[in-house]
Design a protein around this motif. Sequence first.
Motif, PDB file in Angstrom:
ATOM      1  N   THR A  11     -36.530 -60.212 -25.970  1.00 57.22           N
ATOM      2  CA  THR A  11     -37.817 -59.534 -26.164  1.00 57.22           C
ATOM      3  C   THR A  11     -38.392 -58.975 -24.859  1.00 57.22           C
ATOM      4  OG1 THR A  11     -39.068 -61.616 -26.005  1.00 57.22           O
ATOM      5  CG2 THR A  11     -38.382 -60.933 -28.200  1.00 57.22           C
ATOM      6  N   TRP A  55     -33.018 -69.315 -26.755  1.00 56.92           N
ATOM      7  CA  TRP A  55     -33.437 -68.932 -28.105  1.00 56.92           C
ATOM      8  C   TRP A  55     -32.833 -69.828 -29.184  1.00 56.92           C
ATOM      9  CZ3 TRP A  55     -36.757 -65.202 -30.036  1.00 56.92           C
ATOM     10  CH2 TRP A  55     -37.338 -64.358 -29.086  1.00 56.92           C
ATOM     11  N   PHE A  99     -36.954 -78.756 -25.971  1.00 53.21           N
ATOM     12  CA  PHE A  99     -35.747 -78.006 -25.622  1.00 53.21           C
ATOM     13  C   PHE A  99     -36.040 -76.992 -24.523  1.00 53.21           C
ATOM     14  CE2 PHE A  99     -35.735 -79.107 -30.133  1.00 53.21           C
ATOM     15  CZ  PHE A  99     -34.593 -79.889 -30.202  1.00 53.21           C
ATOM     16  N   PHE A 100     -36.930 -77.379 -23.610  1.00 54.02           N
ATOM     17  CA  PHE A 100     -37.460 -76.406 -22.645  1.00 54.02           C
ATOM     18  C   PHE A 100     -36.348 -75.857 -21.737  1.00 54.02           C
ATOM     19  CE2 PHE A 100     -40.051 -75.722 -18.586  1.00 54.02           C
ATOM     20  CZ  PHE A 100     -40.392 -74.427 -18.966  1.00 54.02           C
TER      21      PHE A 100
HETATM   22  C1  LIG Z   1     -37.107 -68.374 -32.464  1.00 58.38           C
HETATM   23  C2  LIG Z   1     -37.377 -68.764 -31.034  1.00 58.38           C
HETATM   24  C3  LIG Z   1     -36.688 -69.842 -30.491  1.00 58.38           C
HETATM   25  C4  LIG Z   1     -36.941 -70.248 -29.172  1.00 58.38           C
HETATM   26  N1  LIG Z   1     -36.315 -71.382 -28.683  1.00 58.38           N
HETATM   27  C5  LIG Z   1     -36.665 -71.839 -27.457  1.00 58.38           C
HETATM   28  C6  LIG Z   1     -36.146 -73.073 -26.970  1.00 58.38           C
HETATM   29  O1  LIG Z   1     -35.368 -73.773 -27.626  1.00 58.38           O
HETATM   30  N2  LIG Z   1     -36.502 -73.479 -25.724  1.00 58.38           N
HETATM   31  C7  LIG Z   1     -37.378 -72.758 -24.942  1.00 58.38           C
HETATM   32  O2  LIG Z   1     -37.681 -73.181 -23.838  1.00 58.38           O
HETATM   33  N3  LIG Z   1     -37.902 -71.586 -25.392  1.00 58.38           N
HETATM   34  C8  LIG Z   1     -37.562 -71.113 -26.619  1.00 58.38           C
HETATM   35  N4  LIG Z   1     -38.105 -69.939 -27.075  1.00 58.38           N
HETATM   36  C9  LIG Z   1     -39.013 -69.167 -26.186  1.00 58.38           C
HETATM   37  C10 LIG Z   1     -38.293 -68.028 -25.448  1.00 58.38           C
HETATM   38  O3  LIG Z   1     -37.230 -68.515 -24.667  1.00 58.38           O
HETATM   39  C11 LIG Z   1     -39.293 -67.333 -24.525  1.00 58.38           C
HETATM   40  O4  LIG Z   1     -40.269 -66.665 -25.301  1.00 58.38           O
HETATM   41  C12 LIG Z   1     -38.658 -66.374 -23.550  1.00 58.38           C
HETATM   42  O5  LIG Z   1     -39.633 -65.925 -22.644  1.00 58.38           O
HETATM   43  C13 LIG Z   1     -38.000 -65.190 -24.235  1.00 58.38           C
HETATM   44  O6  LIG Z   1     -37.343 -64.408 -23.264  1.00 58.38           O
HETATM   45  P1  LIG Z   1     -36.834 -62.932 -23.600  1.00 58.38           P
HETATM   46  O7  LIG Z   1     -38.043 -62.099 -23.968  1.00 58.38           O
HETATM   47  O8  LIG Z   1     -36.218 -62.449 -22.341  1.00 58.38           O
HETATM   48  O9  LIG Z   1     -35.842 -63.010 -24.711  1.00 58.38           O
HETATM   49  C14 LIG Z   1     -37.862 -69.517 -28.381  1.00 58.38           C
HETATM   50  C15 LIG Z   1     -38.546 -68.427 -28.931  1.00 58.38           C
HETATM   51  C16 LIG Z   1     -38.327 -68.068 -30.252  1.00 58.38           C
HETATM   52  C17 LIG Z   1     -39.142 -66.921 -30.831  1.00 58.38           C
END
Ligand SMILES: Cc1cc2nc3c(=O)[nH]c(=O)nc-3n(C[C@H](O)[C@H](O)[C@H](O)COP(=O)(O)O)c2cc1C
Length: 169
Positions: A11, A55, A99-100
């Motif tokens: 995103t 994700w 799960f950070f």
């Molecule tokens: C469906 C979903 C699952 C996610 N799972 C995790 C997770 O397991 N651990 C975590 O730290 N963040 C999780 N996130 C948060 C994303 O990692 C975070 O929003 C990140 O900034 C997205 O980066 P991007 O925009 O580069 O893809 C999740 C977000 C979504 C919407």
Amino acid sequence: MTFTIFFATSTGKTEEIANRLTELLPGSEAKDVDNLDSSDELVRANALICCIPTWNTGADEARSGTAWDDLAQEIPNLDFTGKSVAILGLGDSSGYSDFFCDAMEELYTAFLQSGAKLIGKVPVTGYTFESSKSVIDGKFCGLPIDEDNESEFSDERLAKWVKQINSEA
Ligand SMILES: Cc1cc2nc3c(=O)[nH]c(=O)nc-3n(C[C@H](O)[C@H](O)[C@H](O)COP(=O)(O)O)c2cc1C
């Protein structure tokens, strides 16, 4: 040391952070791993910063849900002997507190197996979360960035970390 910043994103948040890193590291460039010709592009870099979001919540493997997942399978078979590699993870410490930034550890372990010199580990102090696969021996194996809840800390975290990896590389 000239770093190449490799990132993947779903995103856009990880791309935005990768671009901010280029401003802090004059001479560096950011590359989307979705557009690599091959994994050899990783090997050709002098030093690497690898930026990875999480994700695939709770998964044992393929935790990023991006092109990094396939690369993490290839990297142990590549030769990064002695090359400095720093990992940076994007995650959500509130919504995904158990799960950070889990995906950082997959890349960290893959690069360790390839002979790389892993730099840029950071203390857990200052982060609020329940659990993370990326905490190894009490430290994060890379820099966690939480743009969802703590974007006000990102600039300071990035600036401090850039100093650290410059001195460790
Ligand atoms: C469906 C979903 C699952 C996610 N799972 C995790 C997770 O397991 N651990 C975590 O730290 N963040 C999780 N996130 C948060 C994303 O990692 C975070 O929003 C990140 O900034 C997205 O980066 P991007 O925009 O580069 O893809 C999740 C977000 C979504 C919407």
